[in-house]
Design an enzyme around this catalytic site. Structure first.
Site, PDB file in Angstrom:
ATOM      1  N   ASP A 266      26.188  22.710  24.759  1.00 24.55           N
ATOM      2  CA  ASP A 266      26.586  23.261  26.060  1.00 24.55           C
ATOM      3  C   ASP A 266      26.271  24.751  26.137  1.00 24.55           C
ATOM      4  O   ASP A 266      26.405  25.367  27.204  1.00 24.55           O
ATOM      5  CB  ASP A 266      28.048  22.972  26.376  1.00 24.55           C
ATOM      6  CG  ASP A 266      29.025  23.549  25.356  1.00 24.55           C
ATOM      7  OD1 ASP A 266      28.580  24.141  24.357  1.00 24.55           O
ATOM      8  OD2 ASP A 266      30.247  23.386  25.547  1.00 24.55           O
ATOM      9  N   SER A 267      25.792  25.316  25.033  1.00 28.10           N
ATOM     10  CA  SER A 267      25.249  26.676  25.053  1.00 28.10           C
ATOM     11  C   SER A 267      24.086  26.789  26.029  1.00 28.10           C
ATOM     12  O   SER A 267      23.696  27.901  26.404  1.00 28.10           O
ATOM     13  CB  SER A 267      24.789  27.083  23.652  1.00 28.10           C
ATOM     14  OG  SER A 267      23.965  26.082  23.077  1.00 28.10           O
TER      15      SER A 267
ATOM     16  N   ASP B 144      26.547  17.666  23.302  1.00 28.12           N
ATOM     17  CA  ASP B 144      27.879  18.237  23.517  1.00 28.12           C
ATOM     18  C   ASP B 144      28.557  17.607  24.725  1.00 28.12           C
ATOM     19  O   ASP B 144      27.935  17.425  25.782  1.00 28.12           O
ATOM     20  CB  ASP B 144      27.773  19.750  23.766  1.00 28.12           C
ATOM     21  CG  ASP B 144      28.038  20.578  22.524  1.00 28.12           C
ATOM     22  OD1 ASP B 144      28.653  20.056  21.576  1.00 28.12           O
ATOM     23  OD2 ASP B 144      27.636  21.756  22.521  1.00 28.12           O
TER      24      ASP B 144
ATOM     25  N   LYS C 148      29.353  15.428  20.549  1.00 33.29           N
ATOM     26  CA  LYS C 148      30.161  16.428  19.845  1.00 33.29           C
ATOM     27  C   LYS C 148      31.246  16.927  20.786  1.00 33.29           C
ATOM     28  O   LYS C 148      30.982  17.162  21.970  1.00 33.29           O
ATOM     29  CB  LYS C 148      29.315  17.614  19.366  1.00 33.29           C
ATOM     30  CG  LYS C 148      30.142  18.662  18.587  1.00 33.29           C
ATOM     31  CD  LYS C 148      29.275  19.729  17.962  1.00 33.29           C
ATOM     32  CE  LYS C 148      28.757  20.751  18.940  1.00 33.29           C
ATOM     33  NZ  LYS C 148      29.865  21.557  19.565  1.00 33.29           N
TER      34      LYS C 148
ATOM     35  N   GLU D  40      34.939  19.562  20.866  1.00 32.03           N
ATOM     36  CA  GLU D  40      35.665  20.632  20.205  1.00 32.03           C
ATOM     37  C   GLU D  40      37.137  20.283  20.048  1.00 32.03           C
ATOM     38  O   GLU D  40      37.722  19.601  20.895  1.00 32.03           O
ATOM     39  CB  GLU D  40      35.525  21.927  21.004  1.00 32.03           C
ATOM     40  CG  GLU D  40      34.087  22.429  21.121  1.00 32.03           C
ATOM     41  CD  GLU D  40      33.969  23.714  21.910  1.00 32.03           C
ATOM     42  OE1 GLU D  40      32.829  24.186  22.110  1.00 32.03           O
ATOM     43  OE2 GLU D  40      34.998  24.283  22.325  1.00 32.03           O
TER      44      GLU D  40
ATOM     45  N   GLU E 150      32.758  26.836  12.879  1.00 39.57           N
ATOM     46  CA  GLU E 150      32.192  28.024  13.529  1.00 39.57           C
ATOM     47  C   GLU E 150      33.066  29.244  13.305  1.00 39.57           C
ATOM     48  O   GLU E 150      34.271  29.222  13.540  1.00 39.57           O
ATOM     49  CB  GLU E 150      32.011  27.792  15.031  1.00 39.57           C
ATOM     50  CG  GLU E 150      31.406  29.012  15.721  1.00 39.57           C
ATOM     51  CD  GLU E 150      30.910  28.765  17.123  1.00 39.57           C
ATOM     52  OE1 GLU E 150      30.451  29.734  17.775  1.00 39.57           O
ATOM     53  OE2 GLU E 150      30.977  27.614  17.582  1.00 39.57           O
TER      54      GLU E 150
END
Length: 275
Positions: A49-50, A88, A118, A120, A186
């Site tokens: 999602d970056s 993501d 993925k 978080e 991270e």
């Protein structure tokens, strides 16, 4: 006559089996041409999602939508033959409930051909991870600094310093126990990353963590030096393409203004190009 068999695309079981073995090479990709380049060396390619910050100019990942992730996932899938593609889950697409997470993750998997998603979060996301895995969706977890939660973490700060390390360790244990096949660590202290890597039985993938992790991941635009405005400490520039691109654009502009481009070899004529 024998033919060379095509390379098998890696899957979640292959990645998990690399625990303690040759480190996993992971990069982000958002487009087909970049995916083709990454596929030559990477074990895992993340459609992160970056993309919101790198390609769309957002200040954070929060505005990224499920439709954006699917679009870029489809593009990346066209460029991969060996590396595993992970997509993501964007902010707001999975936090509400395990059921919401499954609906959206199933759509991502079906529409992109991803090998996994993925998401978080640590302990509080364990039930959601378990729900997805039990229904056939491999999950890569992400603990430590979780960018989607930067508003509640006080910004993009190192997570797990001192006594706070116990929480990050607990998060890593929780996602491993819930069935995640790997976990991104991270921006955590190196000694904590090493402790987690030794403690859990799934591969750890570091970004701003430790060389002792089971693999490493970077945003590809960061490591290629495609922009110079922002360089986190954990990024090593393996190239400086922003400077090369700026020089190429400058040269092009000069040649256009001086009318030296296009030259004769760049234009068509009736004599040399009859069709």
């Amino acid at each position: 006559m024998s033919q060379t068999s095509p390379k098998k695309a890696l899957d979640a079981a292959d990645i998990r089996a690399r625990k303690g073995a040759t480190p996993l090479v992971c990069l982000t990709a958002y487009t087909t041409p970049v995916a083709q380049l990454a596929d030559q060396e990477c074990d895992l390619v993340l459609v992160g999602d970056s993309v919101g910050m790198v390609l769309h100019g957002f200040d954070s990942t929060l505005p990224v939508t499920l439709e954006m992730m699917i679009l870029h996932g489809q593009a990346v899938a066209r460029g991969l033959s060996r590396a595993m593609m992970v997509v993501d889950m964007p902010f707001g697409s999975y936090e509400e409930s395990p059921e919401q997470a499954f609906r959206n993750a199933a759509r991502v998997m079906a529409e992109t051909g991803a090998g996994a998603v993925k998401l978080e979060g640590g302990q509080h996301m364990a039930d959601t991870i378990r729900h997805l895995v039990q229904r056939g969706i491999p999950v890569m977890a992400h603990v430590g600094l979780t960018p989607q939660a930067f508003n509640t973490l006080g910004g993009y700060r190192v997570q797990g310093k001192g006594s706070a390390g116990a929480q990050v360790l607990a998060d890593a244990r929780a996602v491993a126990g819930a069935g995640a096949f790997s976990v991104v660590l991270e921006k955590v202290p190196a000694d904590l990353a090493d402790q987690i890597t030794a403690d859990i039985d799934i591969p750890t993938v570091g970004i701003g963590a430790s060389a002792g992790c089971d693999g490493q991941i970077l945003v590809i635009d960061d490591m290629l030096g495609l922009f110079d405005a922002f360089k986190p400490k954990f990024v090593k520039r393996y190239a400086h393409l922003a400077g090369d691109a700026a020089e190429a654009i400058r040269t092009y502009a000069d040649e256009v203004r001086s009318r030296s481009f296009p030259a004769a070899e760049h234009v068509f004529s009736n004599e040399t190009d009859p069709t």
